[in-house]
Structures are given as structure tokens and as C-alpha cells.
Enzyme design. Structure first.
Site, mmCIF file in Angstrom:
data_model
loop_
_atom_site.group_PDB
_atom_site.id
_atom_site.type_symbol
_atom_site.label_atom_id
_atom_site.label_comp_id
_atom_site.label_asym_id
_atom_site.label_seq_id
_atom_site.Cartn_x
_atom_site.Cartn_y
_atom_site.Cartn_z
ATOM 1 C CB ALA A 32 14.504 -1.878 9.663
ATOM 2 C CG HIS A 34 9.129 -1.548 14.458
ATOM 3 N ND1 HIS A 34 7.733 -1.629 14.748
ATOM 4 C CD2 HIS A 34 9.439 -0.939 13.409
ATOM 5 C CE1 HIS A 34 7.422 -0.812 13.701
ATOM 6 N NE2 HIS A 34 8.144 -0.137 13.083
ATOM 7 C CG HIS A 37 7.128 -3.785 10.873
ATOM 8 N ND1 HIS A 37 8.168 -3.221 11.163
ATOM 9 C CD2 HIS A 37 6.687 -3.215 9.812
ATOM 10 C CE1 HIS A 37 8.553 -2.150 10.275
ATOM 11 N NE2 HIS A 37 7.631 -1.832 9.464
ATOM 12 N N GLY A 147 -0.458 -0.340 9.557
ATOM 13 C CA GLY A 147 -0.403 0.288 11.171
ATOM 14 C C GLY A 147 -1.122 1.925 10.828
ATOM 15 C CD GLN A 153 2.150 3.588 3.875
ATOM 16 O OE1 GLN A 153 3.001 4.171 3.508
ATOM 17 N NE2 GLN A 153 1.859 2.851 4.932
HETATM 18 O O1 PAF Z 1 4.650 1.608 5.197
HETATM 19 C C1 PAF Z 1 5.670 1.475 4.775
HETATM 20 O O2 PAF Z 1 6.577 0.540 5.175
HETATM 21 C C2 PAF Z 1 5.719 1.669 3.237
HETATM 22 O O3 PAF Z 1 5.279 2.849 2.802
HETATM 23 C C3 PAF Z 1 5.017 0.429 2.194
HETATM 24 C C4 PAF Z 1 3.587 0.504 2.667
HETATM 25 C C5 PAF Z 1 5.645 -0.749 2.720
HETATM 26 C C6 PAF Z 1 5.371 0.812 0.782
HETATM 27 O O4 PAF Z 1 6.721 0.972 0.461
#
Ligand code: PAF
Length: 279
Positions: A32, A34, A37, A147, A153
Site C-alpha cells: 500500500a 505512498h 515509502h 521512516g 520502531q
Molecule cells: O514499518 C513497516 O511497514 C513494518 O513494520 C515493517 C518494517 C515492514 C515490518 O513488517
């Protein structure tokens, strides 16, 4: 652009590039895609010889099964976007490929894993660590791009890669014109929720402007009142933390770098955002 679905094939193709001395940049995603990304892909295309992106909606990081079911999936348009950005390889495995057997590994992130997202979404970061380590083992990139919207994270992955020889590149949050942080989940917002959602970033900007050298409790009260006055928004948490350790603080004093983090429900869609208080 090559689309690869199996880890064995991915490792083989990448080992050939590695033998030629190519550097590999990696952008893991759940699809998905955007412009947020795509900004990571662009950064890798400029920096690395080879850019690999993965598209995989990882079930083990969803604590809420309906969130997993409703997570947006647009594989065809994702492939087209990655191709137009000159991504070299897309890795899009299925569940059997990534979890041929249950992954029982338990990661310990210390206090960093217990606050904010870690507290509200039990098991979430364990699932993220399971998939990211599997992907890092398969790709063995020189650099991996993440990001800053997913601030916690990013901190947790930075801790995780102490065991790997991978440079983590932290990329800025990309926002819509009205300030809403770009997110795959934005496509799930109703018109009313989409209208209200920019209040999240506006509120963070006001905290940054008005609450320096004040008590966090005052900022919390302000944020709760401002967010909850919108009918479609409900504050889940607002927290100001040490930007490095993620320890929550009581005073907004400029002696340490601080980040204000927020999670808000817009209807049933959960949105997160953050702002560096002193930059
Ligand atoms: O940030 C994300 O989209 C997810 O947490 C990741 C790092 C791709 C792991 O599934």
C-alpha cells in the site's frame, strides 16, 4: 525490475550482485505504498548500486486480527510504483515462505519496548523483530531505510541491528499538504476522519511552540482536550520521551533531545505521529 517470491532465489540473485562488489539498499514495507515509502526508495536508488524492497503484510506484528484483515493491499499498483522508481528487486513472499513453522523467538528490547506502541500493542514489536530479522538474513543489505514516522520502531530496529553489519538510514516523515503524516492507513479514513486528522500534526506543532520549559502534564491536558474536541478523533496516548532511550520525561527541558509521540484513533483507524521538540 525483478519480482522474487522465494528466499532461496533472492539469496542467489543477491549473492551474484555482491560478488560484483555492488552495494545493496533495502526498504522493507507492508505494501500500500505512498510517497513516504517512495522517498525511501529514491534515497536508496541514489545511494546504493542495488535497491531491494519487500512487500509483505506480516501477520505476527498485528495484535488485532481485524486490523490485519483490513490492512490495505494493492500489489499491482505497488509493483508499478516500485518499477517507476527504478527499484531493482521486489521480494513479495507469502506466509508459508516467511513462516514455514511458527516463530517462537522472543526479543527483549528492555524498557524501550514497554512504552507507547509496545504498551498499547502487546507483541507488536516482537512480530516486527521476527520479520525484520528474517528479511535482513535473506537480503543482507549494506543499508536499510526506515521512516521516522514509526519513531519507536526505528529505535527498536537500531537496537536490533547491533548484531548485524547494517547501516540504518532514518528518513524524514513525508506529510500531506495539510500536515497529515503519510500512512498506508490514511486510505481507510472516511471523509470526516480525513478532514479531522490534520489536527494531530497541528497539535504537535502547538506543543512544540507553547510548552518548552513546562511540565509534561500540562501538555498532556492540552493535547487531550484539543484532539478529543473533534468528533471523529480519540486520543490513545500522548507522551514526551527522551529521543535516544525513549524513557518518558516529566519536564520539557532542553538538556536532552525530546520527542513528542502521539497515537489517535480516527474512527477505527489508528494513526501515529511524532515531532522533535527542540530541532
Ligand atoms: O514499518 C513497516 O511497514 C513494518 O513494520 C515493517 C518494517 C515492514 C515490518 O513488517
Amino acid at each position: 525490475m525483478q519480482i522474487i517470491k522465494h528466499t532461496g532465489r533472492l539469496k542467489l540473485v543477491l549473492s551474484r550482485y555482491r560478488k560484483q562488489g555492488a552495494t545493496i539498499g533495502f526498504i522493507p514495507t507492508m505494501g500500500a505504498l505512498h510517497p513516504g515509502h517512495l522517498s525511501l526508495i529514491k534515497q536508496s536508488v541514489i545511494t546504493d548500486d542495488i535497491t531491494v524492497s519487500s512487500i509483505y503484510v506480516n501477520p505476527t506484528q498485528f495484535d488485532d486480527k481485524s486490523d490485519l484483515k483490513n490492512y490495505p493491499r494493492n500489489f499491482k499498483s505497488d509493483y508499478a510504483l516500485l518499477k517507476s522508481e527504478e527499484c531493482t528487486i521486489v521480494f513479495s513472499p507469502d506466509n508459508k515462505e516467511m513462516y514455514p513453522r511458527p516463530d517462537n523467538r522472543r526479543f527483549n528490547f528492555g524498557r524501550m519496548g514497554d512504552v507507547m506502541e509496545g504498551k498499547m500493542r502487546p507483541g507488536h514489536f516482537n512480530g516486527v523483530a521476527q520479520i525484520v530479522t528474517k528479511l535482513f538474513d535473506a537480503v543482507q543489505p549494506h543499508r536499510a531505510y526506515f521512516g521516522k514516522k514509526d519513531f519507536q520502531q526505528l529505535a527498536i530496529i537500531q537496537k536490533l541491528v547491533n548484531d548485524y553489519d547494517i547501516e540504518i538510514v532514518a528518513c524524514p516523515i513525508i506529510r500531506e499538504k495539510d500536515g497529515l503524516a503519510m500512512s498506508s492507513r490514511n486510505s481507510l479514513l472516511s471523509d470526516q476522519e480525513r478532514n479531522d486528522a490534520p489536527a494531530i500534526y497541528r497539535t504537535l506543532l502547538l506543543v512544540k511552540e507553547k510548552f518548552r520549559n513546562r511540565n509534561v502534564k500540562e501538555a498532556e491536558k492540552f493535547v487531550e482536550a484539543r484532539i478529543n474536541k473533534y468528533t471523529s478523533l480519540k486520543l490513545e496516548y500522548f507522551q514526551i520521551v527522551n529521543s535516544i532511550t525513549l524513557d518518558p520525561v516529566d519536564e520539557i527541558a532542553s538538556t536532552i533531545p525530546l520527542t513528542a509521540c502521539i497515537a489517535v484513533y480516527a474512527g477505527s483507524v489508528r494513526l501515529i505521529d511524532n515531532i522533535d521538540i527542540f530541532s
